[in-house]
Design a protein around this motif. Structure first.
Motif, mmCIF file in Angstrom:
data_model
loop_
_atom_site.group_PDB
_atom_site.id
_atom_site.type_symbol
_atom_site.label_atom_id
_atom_site.label_comp_id
_atom_site.label_asym_id
_atom_site.label_seq_id
_atom_site.Cartn_x
_atom_site.Cartn_y
_atom_site.Cartn_z
ATOM 1 N N VAL A 68 43.732 22.952 29.442
ATOM 2 C CA VAL A 68 43.097 22.577 30.698
ATOM 3 C C VAL A 68 42.308 23.764 31.250
ATOM 4 O O VAL A 68 41.172 23.628 31.706
ATOM 5 N N ALA A 69 42.924 24.936 31.190
ATOM 6 C CA ALA A 69 42.266 26.141 31.693
ATOM 7 C C ALA A 69 40.975 26.417 30.924
ATOM 8 O O ALA A 69 39.965 26.823 31.512
ATOM 9 N N ASP A 70 40.987 26.187 29.604
ATOM 10 C CA ASP A 70 39.783 26.399 28.799
ATOM 11 C C ASP A 70 38.652 25.461 29.236
ATOM 12 O O ASP A 70 37.494 25.865 29.342
ATOM 13 N N TRP A 71 39.011 24.196 29.491
ATOM 14 C CA TRP A 71 37.993 23.238 29.928
ATOM 15 C C TRP A 71 37.443 23.615 31.301
ATOM 16 O O TRP A 71 36.243 23.494 31.555
ATOM 17 N N ILE A 72 38.328 24.043 32.184
ATOM 18 C CA ILE A 72 37.874 24.456 33.525
ATOM 19 C C ILE A 72 36.923 25.646 33.405
ATOM 20 O O ILE A 72 35.844 25.666 34.014
ATOM 21 N N GLU A 73 37.313 26.628 32.595
ATOM 22 C CA GLU A 73 36.474 27.816 32.417
ATOM 23 C C GLU A 73 35.114 27.441 31.834
ATOM 24 O O GLU A 73 34.065 27.920 32.282
ATOM 25 N N LYS A 74 35.142 26.591 30.822
ATOM 26 C CA LYS A 74 33.890 26.166 30.180
ATOM 27 C C LYS A 74 32.996 25.430 31.167
ATOM 28 O O LYS A 74 31.782 25.689 31.247
ATOM 29 N N THR A 75 33.581 24.533 31.965
ATOM 30 C CA THR A 75 32.793 23.718 32.885
ATOM 31 C C THR A 75 32.226 24.562 34.022
ATOM 32 O O THR A 75 31.074 24.383 34.434
ATOM 33 N N VAL A 76 33.035 25.470 34.525
ATOM 34 C CA VAL A 76 32.547 26.377 35.569
ATOM 35 C C VAL A 76 31.377 27.198 35.036
ATOM 36 O O VAL A 76 30.368 27.420 35.724
ATOM 37 N N SER A 100 26.776 15.872 30.782
ATOM 38 C CA SER A 100 26.251 16.934 31.656
ATOM 39 C C SER A 100 26.536 16.693 33.130
ATOM 40 O O SER A 100 25.880 17.268 33.992
ATOM 41 N N ASP A 101 27.520 15.850 33.417
ATOM 42 C CA ASP A 101 27.959 15.622 34.799
ATOM 43 C C ASP A 101 29.116 16.580 35.072
ATOM 44 O O ASP A 101 30.284 16.195 35.136
ATOM 45 N N TYR A 102 28.779 17.838 35.259
ATOM 46 C CA TYR A 102 29.794 18.887 35.268
ATOM 47 C C TYR A 102 30.674 18.875 36.521
ATOM 48 O O TYR A 102 31.845 19.253 36.456
ATOM 49 N N LEU A 103 30.135 18.436 37.642
ATOM 50 C CA LEU A 103 30.962 18.381 38.854
ATOM 51 C C LEU A 103 32.058 17.330 38.711
ATOM 52 O O LEU A 103 33.212 17.569 39.092
ATOM 53 N N THR A 104 31.690 16.174 38.167
ATOM 54 C CA THR A 104 32.699 15.137 37.914
ATOM 55 C C THR A 104 33.719 15.633 36.899
ATOM 56 O O THR A 104 34.932 15.414 37.048
ATOM 57 N N ALA A 105 33.235 16.309 35.867
ATOM 58 C CA ALA A 105 34.130 16.846 34.835
ATOM 59 C C ALA A 105 35.105 17.845 35.437
ATOM 60 O O ALA A 105 36.317 17.791 35.176
ATOM 61 N N LEU A 106 34.583 18.744 36.271
ATOM 62 C CA LEU A 106 35.447 19.764 36.866
ATOM 63 C C LEU A 106 36.514 19.135 37.751
ATOM 64 O O LEU A 106 37.668 19.577 37.748
#
Length: 413
Positions: free
Chosen positions: A108-116, A86-92
């Protein structure tokens, strides 16, 4: 979703290895080693080995491809772990680094979308918690943050509008104002949410007509908020007016008149906050800090000129009162030299203040008298006369220089 993305990451990397496999036999052997490390989940080691191989063969396109692949895999794994924690800023941040290596790749785009989306959800939850506790400013800041992650998030816009209306209601705008505003705002965003089912079917069979109608409704409501804002501003209700302009912009972001007014009142609201903080500093006696705040705030505002002038005067009044009291304290303690200096400081700033001029004159007279008597005593050869002169000084200024010591010595003779 996460499991699917993880599998896709593996397939993506394997596919890149297949592309790289068109190189020479030695390259294939090296690449297979990197691939084995990757398949074992040793992403750091795989990336390190790929970096060495790329350095040893700078012209080998396949080695460069493999290196980029390991970088993407490493960043994806780093981001994926942070996301699970749940450290989404680090993940992003990690996913953005992956995107910089392989721009636009769908995984990569899917992960970015999910994290945002996760970050927007977190902000929305925090906003709801703050709203429930009645902390409207904090709730607004979380809603605004959600809009940073998802600019089209209508629930965040509706939340901001609701908080702004509540803020104005708290300022005494009235129950009818609040209810009318809520009906207008909620009606608009409900229309947005049910566009395909309600507005389109009601006003036209096609999507385009429905969208046009929704825009028209939004503009009408925004114009109503603008009129209300101008009314508040004319009445000197700067914060309430600023909130109305913000609500207009939530509905029509490119509303130029509201943009200009909102930017102007943002400065006025900041100036008003500075004015309040300066008042608190003044009350606590932190006068230098209060004056600094007032100087900063006065440059921001055109509407609060008189309020800032009065605040500066209040600081001066408190400062002069303090100097006068300090002078009185020195005077009552028979420290007439210190009292004169304090009255001088006061009169230099204030010009005149109560009876400070006469008090200064009195204290200065004592200073001059004590100096004269002391000089006479030192110049006298008669011990009795010296004792008498020192005792005259002690009557009104016992702590003057070494008068008490002189009296004790002469009295013992």
């Amino acid at each position: 979703m996460c499991h699917s993305l993880h599998n896709s990451t593996l397939l993506f990397s394997i596919a890149l290895f297949a592309v790289a496999g068109v190189s020479a036999c030695q390259a294939v052997e090296a690449e297979t080693t990197v691939k084995e490390l990757f398949r074992n989940g040793q992403y750091v080691e795989a990336n390190a080995l790929a970096s060495v191989q790329a350095e040893e063969a700078p012209d080998d396109e396949a080695a460069s491809v493999v290196l980029n692949m390991t970088k993407v895999a490493l960043y994806l794994e780093e981001g994926r772990k942070a996301s699970y924690d749940s450290d989404y800023l680090t993940a992003l941040s990690a996913f953005f680094r992956a995107d910089s290596v392989s721009p636009g790749h769908p995984i990569v785009a899917d992960w970015i979308e999910k994290t945002v989306g996760e970050l927007a959800d977190v902000s929305m939850r925090k906003a709801s918690e703050s709203a429930a506790l009645g902390d409207l400013d904090d709730a607004i800041s979380h809603y605004e943050r959600a809009l940073v992650f998802d600019p089209e998030l209508d629930t965040a816009k509706e939340g901001i509008a609701r908080m702004l209306l509540l803020e104005n209601h708290r300022e005494g705008m009235g129950e009818n104002y609040y209810k009318k505003g809520m009906r207008a705002m909620r009606g608009f965003w409900l229309g947005q949410a049910s566009a395909d089912f309600e507005y389109n079917g009601k006003y036209a069979p096609g999507e385009e007509r429905g969208e046009i109608r929704r825009e028209e409704i939004g503009k009408l409501i925004a114009e109503d908020r603008l009129i209300m804002a101008e009314r508040f501003e004319a009445d000197g209700l700067i914060h309430a007016a600023r909130n109305e302009y913000r609500m207009a912009l939530l509905l029509v972001p490119d509303y130029e008149e509201a943009q200009v007014a909102f930017a102007r009142l943002e400065l006025e609201v900041e100036a008003a906050a500075t004015l309040r903080e300066a008042d608190r500093k003044t009350t606590r006696g932190e006068l230098d800090e209060a004056e600094q705040l007032l100087r900063e705030g006065a440059h921001l505002s055109t509407a609060l000129t008189e309020e800032f002038r009065e605040a500066f005067n209040e600081v001066a009044d408190v400062r002069w009162e303090r100097l006068y009291a300090e002078g009185m304290d020195f005077e009552l303690d028979s420290d007439f030299e210190a009292a004169v200096l304090k009255y001088d400081e006061l009169l230099q700033e204030a010009g005149a203040y109560e009876d400070a001029i006469s008090r200064r004159k009195t204290c200065l007279g004592f200073v001059e008298l004590a100096g004269s008597l002391y000089s006479q005593a030192k110049g006298s050869a008669d011990a009795g006369q010296r004792l008498n002169l020192f005792k005259q000084i002690a009557v009104f200024w016992p702590e003057y220089l070494d008068v008490e010591q002189k009296i004790a010595i002469l009295s013992a003779l």
